[in-house]
Structure formats: structure tokens, C-alpha cells
Enzyme design. Structure first.
Site, PDB file in Angstrom:
ATOM      1  N   ALA A 111      69.565 111.729  12.672  1.00  0.00           N
ATOM      2  CA  ALA A 111      70.659 110.759  12.538  1.00  0.00           C
ATOM      3  C   ALA A 111      70.710 109.924  13.807  1.00  0.00           C
ATOM      4  CB  ALA A 111      71.988 111.470  12.340  1.00  0.00           C
ATOM      5  N   LYS A 112      71.457 108.881  13.790  1.00  0.00           N
ATOM      6  CA  LYS A 112      71.733 108.104  15.009  1.00  0.00           C
ATOM      7  C   LYS A 112      72.972 107.279  14.745  1.00  0.00           C
ATOM      8  CE  LYS A 112      69.362 107.601  18.888  1.00  0.00           C
ATOM      9  NZ  LYS A 112      68.478 108.679  19.334  1.00  0.00           N
TER      10      LYS A 112
END
Ligand code: GLU
Length: 421
Positions: free
Chosen positions: A107-108
Site C-alpha cells: 500500500a502507499k
């Protein structure tokens, strides 16, 4: 597929993925499922500024793959953040976590903002409101945040506090990279830089190269670059002949006093006016003759235009995506001259220790720094060995080998879980 991620960094991550998909012969009908993020969230983040006005910032969170466990990744505050860049970084996190064997998808997150232009209290209000907007989409078993460019331990503490205040009890496992005082782990702040140094030592050992008195150039003197420079200089006796940050690039053929440079940054905010080295044009830094080159800043800095001019023996990619696909072609032709430690291996120390922090927070059972560092090196050793073996067996570049191992593990998990319904 028509999509919302149009951005050069996302394109770069897709081009890399496509290369791997060809190499691994991934079935066509799986490729889009693997490449495009599973979920993307965009939020408006209104912040009251110190002068009483209200500004609204764009915030994002991209959860790339959900097949491996919760998603994991940092939050970037920066003046060029787009949803496409965040999606690329989330994809890289998936391959990075899989390569290291962590039970996470990638994720980011990010906010389109220049944090240097905010006061401390504006930064706090922005951080808290961003977290508040994200609460419906994250959780300690859904998506765990961490630090990235433009965020730090303090921002993580505000994230943790805001989430916890909403639930009515402390939830340290919602975020990693937080201070030890609120359930963080020893050794997280130094972990990425330490990992970079460890892998450079391993590469030098393989190449039968002595690091004492060898030269290094570190592009990006932030949390990762500065810790790496310290380890190279003080643990290995290397001469750091070039460093840079947002203010410019600096060169000293006799070696830069890394501690003095750090002190300067702590007092003045950046390297501007640092008297221990000569300013040089930023573009010249990466092509300086040196033994070890460490790009530790933004993506895309080594490209088709300069890859042929790089003059190092080891290229240690501490940043995410510093090398474009065009540059990779050039570097592959130069594989006998330049030993590449690809980003998803080189900078994995950060998320590996984040994983340790999450485990400790979940169990409320804490390790000392020696335990953290030992376990970090053990995981890196395994990943390094796997990449080198794969590259040798298949006669492929290190990046392809690293990505192949990561992508293959995600493919396997996807296939084993099957398509619902
Ligand atoms: N930002 C770090 C990376 O790019 C990791 C963030 C985290 O620890 O979750 O690998």
C-alpha cells in the site's frame, strides 16, 4: 484498460511488471488483476492555516493487493504527489514485501503538499485530518501505515493518537515508525539505511572488493541517505565524496565529514551553506567516479540520458524506483562493470523492521535493538541470497530476479485463493 493512474512513475512500474509477466509467462487474464491496485481512496483534507484561512489538500491511499494479508506502506507528503505515483509505490511495496517474505500486500498513501511550507501546528492539523479521513479504510488487520518521504516519527505519533482517540483506547498497531514512547520499536528509524549498508557490504564481499578507503556518493541526505552515509563512513571506513539534498549537491574529494553535515542539516534544515564541501551541479553528482553510488531520494533519477555515464562499481538503490526502464537496458549491458542492488531489495530494511514493530505492538511484547538488528540482517541475507541465486541460474539482471521472486509469490497466493465467487 482506461484508468485514473496516468503518471510517468506508474507507467514505469507497469513497464517493469510487464517485463516480469513476460518472463514468468503469467497468464494474460491475471495480468491486469496483478498490476492495477485493488483499492484506491482519494480524500479532501481541509486544514485551518495559522492565519485563519482554510486550505484543502488532496490525500490518497492505494491498497495494491489484498491476497497476502493486510496491506502495508508509508505515507508520503510531497509537492509532486499524484495518485499515479502513490499507485506505483504501492505496487512496488507488494513485490518488496513478498520478496522479503512479509505477510502483507503493498500500500502507499500520500498528500499533495509541500510540508516545508507548513508550520509545525499546520503539519499536525494536516496529519490528524488525513488520518481521520482514512479511518474507514484502514485498520491493524486491514492496512497499516508507516513513514515515507516528508513524514517522520512525530507524524506517525499524531496518526496513532488520532486513530486511538476515535476508538477510545490506544491502538499502536495501526502505524509503524512511531516513537518508542508510544509503542514503536528500537531501530526503525535507522532500519532502511542500515539495510542499505548491510547489502553493500554483502555485494562488496561477493565482488572481493575492500570497502576501507573506497569512495561513495549518496544522493539524498534525508533519513535513509544520512544513516547509510554514516554506516559507510564510520563502520566501513569509506570516503563519502559527494552528497546532496533539495538545496543542491556537494563534493569533496578528500571525504565529507558526515557528522558535520548532519549537524548542519539539524540546525539549518538542509545542506545549503555547508562549508565542508564544494557545491557542484546536481546533475553531475550521479556521474562522479566512485565505488558505491547510493541514490536515496526520488524516483527516475537514473535514466536513458545518464545511465551510460555512471561510473560506480556498486549501485545501491536506496530510493524507490530511482532507475527507469530505459536506464535498466543500459545497465544490463554494463552488468560486468556495475553491480546493481535493486530497490525492492536494497531499501527493504524499512518495511522489514516495520513488520517487527507491528508484531511487537500486536503482542505488547518488545524486543531490544540487538534483536531487531539481528533479525533484520537475517531476513535481508535470505532475500539477497535468493536474488543472487536466481540471477545466476537464469542469467538475468538482479532487478528482474528480485521482481520475479516477489511477483511469483503474489501470483501463487492469488492462484491458491482463487477468484471469488
Ligand atoms: N516507506 C517505506 C518503503 O518505501 C516503508 C514504509 C513502512 O514501513 O510501511 O519501503
Amino acid at each position: 484498460m482506461q484508468h485514473i493512474y496516468a503518471d510517468p512513475t506508474f507507467q514505469m512500474a507497469c513497464d517493469q511488471f510487464w517485463m516480469i509477466a513476460e518472463h514468468l509467462q503469467i497468464p494474460m487474464n491475471m495480468r491486469d488483476r496483478l498490476m492495477y491496485p485493488k483499492r484506491s481512496i482519494a480524500v479532501a483534507v481541509p486544514v485551518r492555516m495559522d492565519d485563519g484561512s482554510v486550505r484543502c489538500f488532496q490525500g490518497y491511499r492505494v491498497q495494491h493487493t489484498l491476497a497476502m494479508g493486510p496491506t502495508k506502506g508509508g505515507t508520503r507528503f510531497g509537492p509532486t504527489v499524484t495518485i499515479g505515483e502513490v499507485a506505483a509505490l504501492a505496487m512496488w511495496m507488494s513485490w518488496k514485501c513478498a520478496l522479503a517474505g512479509l505477510p502483507y500486500g503493498g500500500a502507499k498513501g500520500g498528500v499533495y503538499v509541500d510540508p516545508r511550507k507548513l508550520s509545525g501546528s499546520e503539519l499536525e492539523r494536516l496529519s490528524r485530518r488525513y488520518m481521520q479521513e482514512m479511518i474507514p479504510f484502514i485498520g491493524p488487520h486491514t492496512d497499516i501505515m508507516g513513514p515515507d518521504m516528508g513524514t517522520n516519527e512525530q507524524v506517525m505519533a499524531w496518526f496513532m493518537d488520532t486513530y486511538s482517540a476515535n476508538l477510545g483506547h490506544a491502538v499502536p498497531e495501526i502505524v509503524t515508525g512511531k516513537p518508542v514512547s508510544v509503542g514503536g520499536t528500537y531501530g526503525r528509524r535507522e532500519s532502511t539505511g542500515r539495510g542499505v549498508v548491510y547489502l553493500i557490504e554483502r555485494a562488496a564481499h561477493l565482488l572481493k572488493m575492500k570497502l576501507g578507503n573506497a569512495t561513495a556518493v549518496v544522493q539524498g541526505f534525508g533519513n535513509v541517505g544520512a544513516v547509510a552515509a554514516q554506516g559507510l563512513a564510520y563502520k566501513n571506513g569509506m570516503k563519502i565524496i559527494g552528497i546532496s539534498d533539495i538545496s543542491g549537491a556537494y563534493y569533496n574529494e578528500h571525504g565529507i565529514d558526515v557528522r558535520a553535515a548532519e549537524k548542519h542539516v539539524r540546525q539549518r534544515g538542509d545542506l545549503a551553506g555547508f562549508s565542508g564541501a564544494e557545491p557542484i551541479p546536481a546533475d553531475d553528482l550521479l556521474t562522479l567516479r566512485c565505488d558505491v553510488l547510493v541514490p536515496a531520494a526520488v524516483s527516475g533519477v537514473i535514466h536513458g540520458g545518464n545511465a551510460g555515464k555512471i561510473q560506480c562499481r556498486i549501485l545501491a538503490e536506496a530510493a524507490n524506483g530511482p532507475t527507469t526502464v530505459d536506464a535498466d537496458k543500459v545497465l544490463f549491458e554494463r552488468w560486468k562493470e556495475i553491480f546493481v542492488i535493486p530497490d525492492i531489495l536494497c531499501n527493504a530494511g524499512g518495511v522489514i523492521v516495520s513488520y517487527f514493530e507491528w508484531v511487537q505492538s500486536l503482542q505488547s511484547f518488545f524486543w531490544n535493538e540487538t534483536e531487531v538488528v539481528d533479525r533484520l540482517f537475517r531476513v535481508l541475507e535470505q532475500s539477497f541470497g535468493a536474488v543472487i541465486r536466481r540471477a545466476r541460474e537464469e542469467k538475468i539482471p538482479h532487478r528482474l530476479a528480485a521482481l520475479a521472486i516477489g511477483v511469483e509469490r503474489v501470483v501463487k497466493a492469488r492462484q491458491d485463493r482463487g477468484l471469488f465467487p
